[in-house]
Enzyme design. Structure first.
Site, PDB file in Angstrom:
ATOM      1  N   GLU A  27      43.876  40.320  54.628  1.00 14.50           N
ATOM      2  CA  GLU A  27      42.414  40.181  54.632  1.00 14.50           C
ATOM      3  C   GLU A  27      42.072  39.547  53.299  1.00 14.50           C
ATOM      4  OE1 GLU A  27      38.967  40.471  53.872  1.00 14.50           O
ATOM      5  OE2 GLU A  27      39.003  42.667  53.915  1.00 14.50           O
ATOM      6  N   GLU A  49      35.798  30.591  46.132  1.00 15.92           N
ATOM      7  CA  GLU A  49      35.227  31.937  46.115  1.00 15.92           C
ATOM      8  C   GLU A  49      34.933  32.324  44.660  1.00 15.92           C
ATOM      9  OE1 GLU A  49      37.825  35.386  47.190  1.00 15.92           O
ATOM     10  OE2 GLU A  49      36.148  35.885  48.500  1.00 15.92           O
ATOM     11  N   CYS A  61      34.341  40.080  49.980  1.00 16.67           N
ATOM     12  CA  CYS A  61      35.064  38.932  50.534  1.00 16.67           C
ATOM     13  C   CYS A  61      34.171  38.177  51.520  1.00 16.67           C
ATOM     14  CB  CYS A  61      36.342  39.390  51.196  1.00 16.67           C
ATOM     15  SG  CYS A  61      36.117  40.830  52.225  1.00 16.67           S
ATOM     16  N   LYS A  82      49.428  50.972  47.393  1.00 17.82           N
ATOM     17  CA  LYS A  82      49.228  50.626  45.986  1.00 17.82           C
ATOM     18  C   LYS A  82      47.771  50.258  45.748  1.00 17.82           C
ATOM     19  CE  LYS A  82      49.326  46.972  43.472  1.00 17.82           C
ATOM     20  NZ  LYS A  82      48.196  47.342  42.591  1.00 17.82           N
TER      21      LYS A  82
HETATM   22  P1  NAI Z   1      44.401  39.976  43.570  1.00 18.26           P
HETATM   23  O1  NAI Z   1      44.600  39.370  44.898  1.00 18.26           O
HETATM   24  O2  NAI Z   1      45.282  39.544  42.449  1.00 18.26           O
HETATM   25  O3  NAI Z   1      44.572  41.588  43.685  1.00 18.26           O
HETATM   26  C1  NAI Z   1      44.422  42.347  44.851  1.00 18.26           C
HETATM   27  C2  NAI Z   1      45.565  43.354  44.946  1.00 18.26           C
HETATM   28  O4  NAI Z   1      46.792  42.656  45.004  1.00 18.26           O
HETATM   29  C3  NAI Z   1      45.687  44.294  43.734  1.00 18.26           C
HETATM   30  O5  NAI Z   1      46.121  45.564  44.179  1.00 18.26           O
HETATM   31  C4  NAI Z   1      46.774  43.633  42.915  1.00 18.26           C
HETATM   32  O6  NAI Z   1      47.476  44.545  42.084  1.00 18.26           O
HETATM   33  C5  NAI Z   1      47.686  43.103  44.001  1.00 18.26           C
HETATM   34  N1  NAI Z   1      48.541  41.976  43.587  1.00 18.26           N
HETATM   35  C6  NAI Z   1      48.279  41.009  42.673  1.00 18.26           C
HETATM   36  N2  NAI Z   1      49.317  40.155  42.559  1.00 18.26           N
HETATM   37  C7  NAI Z   1      50.263  40.597  43.415  1.00 18.26           C
HETATM   38  C8  NAI Z   1      51.571  40.143  43.755  1.00 18.26           C
HETATM   39  N3  NAI Z   1      52.112  39.069  43.174  1.00 18.26           N
HETATM   40  N4  NAI Z   1      52.264  40.823  44.693  1.00 18.26           N
HETATM   41  C9  NAI Z   1      51.728  41.903  45.301  1.00 18.26           C
HETATM   42  N5  NAI Z   1      50.509  42.387  45.004  1.00 18.26           N
HETATM   43  C10 NAI Z   1      49.779  41.743  44.088  1.00 18.26           C
HETATM   44  O7  NAI Z   1      42.898  39.811  43.171  1.00 18.26           O
HETATM   45  P2  NAI Z   1      42.239  39.881  41.705  1.00 18.26           P
HETATM   46  O8  NAI Z   1      43.116  39.202  40.718  1.00 18.26           O
HETATM   47  O9  NAI Z   1      41.875  41.277  41.434  1.00 18.26           O
HETATM   48  O10 NAI Z   1      40.926  39.044  41.930  1.00 18.26           O
HETATM   49  C11 NAI Z   1      40.993  37.630  41.935  1.00 18.26           C
HETATM   50  C12 NAI Z   1      40.133  37.045  43.008  1.00 18.26           C
HETATM   51  O11 NAI Z   1      40.619  37.473  44.273  1.00 18.26           O
HETATM   52  C13 NAI Z   1      38.685  37.478  43.000  1.00 18.26           C
HETATM   53  O12 NAI Z   1      37.940  36.729  42.111  1.00 18.26           O
HETATM   54  C14 NAI Z   1      38.311  37.233  44.432  1.00 18.26           C
HETATM   55  O13 NAI Z   1      38.016  35.877  44.608  1.00 18.26           O
HETATM   56  C15 NAI Z   1      39.562  37.559  45.203  1.00 18.26           C
HETATM   57  N6  NAI Z   1      39.517  38.914  45.770  1.00 18.26           N
HETATM   58  C16 NAI Z   1      39.254  39.067  47.099  1.00 18.26           C
HETATM   59  C17 NAI Z   1      39.140  40.317  47.636  1.00 18.26           C
HETATM   60  C18 NAI Z   1      38.839  40.534  49.074  1.00 18.26           C
HETATM   61  O14 NAI Z   1      38.255  41.543  49.412  1.00 18.26           O
HETATM   62  N7  NAI Z   1      39.263  39.670  49.954  1.00 18.26           N
HETATM   63  C19 NAI Z   1      39.253  41.525  46.819  1.00 18.26           C
HETATM   64  C20 NAI Z   1      39.603  41.261  45.441  1.00 18.26           C
HETATM   65  C21 NAI Z   1      39.704  39.993  44.955  1.00 18.26           C
END
Ligand code: NAI
Ligand code: MG
Length: 501
Positions: free
Chosen positions: A274, A405, A308, A199
């Protein structure tokens, strides 16, 4: 290969691809969502809708998991030799490379990053990852094990282990490196013989969908890779909870990582995560100042701080604090912020309005608590999701801008007295993803590398990635490692076989 083209508009074949209504890939077919719904993906440089994409939810995930299960258990995939599997993965790499420009433009349009960055980093790293993993297919070995069973004196055994694919894998990826995150996930899954339901992030589904076409073109059998775009709370949650999924691999926020873990508990599927970071980047007093300043600026500003492992807490030894602050701020001011499609742009917009608001609210919180912006500190312009590269000082360890973060181009610069003080401050975080050390003293550097609680430590460099180098987090930055041969462990089960002789 890439030439120094100046694109203000995407190439025609890219705009043709983008302007389609995009479907999802299930069992080798491009299909609409069962609900018929679609969702928009935006161009973050303008805020305009780029394309509409099939919106998968639980019902589509169910179908995709069924297809992946069938492909794992009965399909041609499980019957291929390791070498044949390797050749198919290698072919994916070749096809991405042949379409490097197109992928770079897709990343720029959907994510906002500068074209030159996508060309130089995202796409070539994805190519390398698939090639690296293609090489592993023929090298996934077990061991032979000498037994000394105490209650069968004199008996002889032949005992050995097999490393078998874990099965059907659900993979949920973020938007900061859309193609590359897909590669990090798909590479080891395919190398070990798993099948996948992937996804992509709702903000950036396009390059992943194009990759799906190339995966088919490469000859990966139907059902081995299924791609279901959709929102996290629906499609993502259904995948994480699905009883037919043997393992879930997630990259994203620590907050959602914890939700994934709970969802996975239902069938105790394996989990790798991750997650976020608040990585310390350390400049010691003896340093080559120019190199440390340039490296520290790029540690935070690369990919607009949407990494990240971004070096978001910059620790500088007392004597050179002002010089480093000045130097990093001067570099921040030279960064040309603009549309990623312009050849002169160094930094594009943040990925979404949500991220723009999130980063701006961190800036407001820091400034209202007494932090000072040496440069930046606010949004840039009123169209698109641009934020000025920002250097904050006068912070303290209680502030949210130091603890949490931000995931934007914002660095907090913090002085330290000696290495003991530094180690205490640097490790004072719930995260442990990465760390940087800048010094001429190699003994000190390697000693510090052992003291910092982080999955990656860069010495006199930062953001150096390689398909062979494992990446992942200590503490709340995650579980398991991506890339390198460590990644294979998360996609295999060990079977012990014991035969009496
Ligand atoms: P997120 O963690 O919500 O999204 C990442 C992925 O998880 C997306 O594909 C999203 O559709 C999916 N997702 C979201 N909620 C979910 C759930 N309940 N169950 C299963 N999958 C789910 O991150 P978001 O909202 O895009 O960004 C928020 C913060 O997260 C950013 O400001 C940053 O701090 C952090 N982040 C960290 C990343 C990394 O590389 N470690 C990458 C993106 C965001
Ligand atoms: Mg979210």
């Amino acid at each position: 290969m890439a030439t120094a083209l100046k694109f203000a508009q995407p190439e025609e074949r890219v705009s043709n691809f983008v302007s389609r209504t995009h479907k999802m890939l299930i069992n080798g077919k491009w299909v609409e969502a069962l609900s018929g719904k679609t969702f928009p993906t935006y161009n973050p440089a303008t805020g305009e809708v780029l394309a509409r994409v099939a919106e998968g939810d639980k019902a589509d995930i169910d179908l995709a998991v069924k297809a992946a299960r069938a492909a794992f258990e009965t399909g041609p995939w499980s019957k291929l030799t390791a070498s044949e599997r390797g050749r198919l993965i290698w072919k994916i790499a070749d096809l991405i490379e042949e379409n490097l420009e197109e992928f770079a433009e897709l990343e720029t349009l959907d994510n906002g990053k500068p074209l030159k960055v996508a060309r130089a980093a995202d796409v070539p790293l994805a190519v390398d990852l698939f090639r690296y993993m293609a090489g592993w297919t023929t090298k996934i070995e077990g061991n032979t094990i000498p037994l000394s069973v105490p209650y069968t004196p004199g008996a002889k055994y032949l005992a050995y282990t097999l490393r078998e694919p874990v099965g059907v894998v659900g993979q949920i990826i973020p938007w900061n490196f859309p193609l590359l995150m897909a590669a990090w996930k798909l590479g080891p899954a395919l190398a070990t013989g798993c099948t996948v339901v992937l996804k992509p992030a709702e903000q950036t589904p396009l390059s992943c969908l194009r990759l799906g076409e190339l995966i088919q073109q490469a000859g990966i059998p139907d059902g081995v890779v299924n791609i279901v775009p959709g929102y996290g709370e629906t499609a993502g949650a259904a995948l994480a909870a699905h009883p037919g999924v043997d393992k879930i691999a997630f990259t994203g926020s620590t907050e959602v990582g914890k939700i994934i873990l709970q969802a996975a508990a239902g069938n105790l599927k394996k989990v790798s995560l991750e997650l976020g970071g608040k990585s310390p980047n350390v400049v010691l007093g003896d340093v080559d100042l120019d190199a440390a300043i340039a490296g520290s600026a790029s540690a935070i500003f690369f990919n607009h701080g949407q990494c990240c492992c971004a070096g978001s807490r910059l620790y500088v030894e007392n004597g050179i604090f002002d010089k480093v602050v000045e130097g990093v701020a001067a570099r921040a001011e030279k960064i040309k912020v603009g549309s990623g499609m312009e050849a002169s742009t160094d930094m594009g917009p943040l990925v979404s309005e949500e991220q723009l608001n999130r980063v701006c609210s961190y800036l407001e919180s820091g400034l209202s608590e007494g932090a000072k912006a040496v440069t930046g500190g606010a949004r840039q312009g009123d169209k698109g999701y641009f934020v000025k590269p920002t250097v904050l000082v006068n912070t303290n360890e209680k502030m949210k801008v130091v603890r949490e973060e931000i995931f934007g181009p914002v660095v907090t610069v913090i002085p330290f007295k000696d290495t003991e003080d530094l180690v205490t401050q640097a490790n004072n975080s719930v995260y442990g993803l990465a760390a940087g050390i800048w010094t001429r003293d190699i003994q000190k550097a390697h000693r510090l590398a052992t003291q910092l609680r982080a999955g990656t430590v860069w010495i006199n460099c930062y953001n150096i990635f390689d398909a062979a180098l494992p990446f992942g987090g200590y503490k709340q930055s995650g579980w398991g490692r991506e890339m390198g041969h460590d990644a294979l462990e998360m996609y295999t089960e060990v079977k012990a076989v014991c035969a009496a002789l």
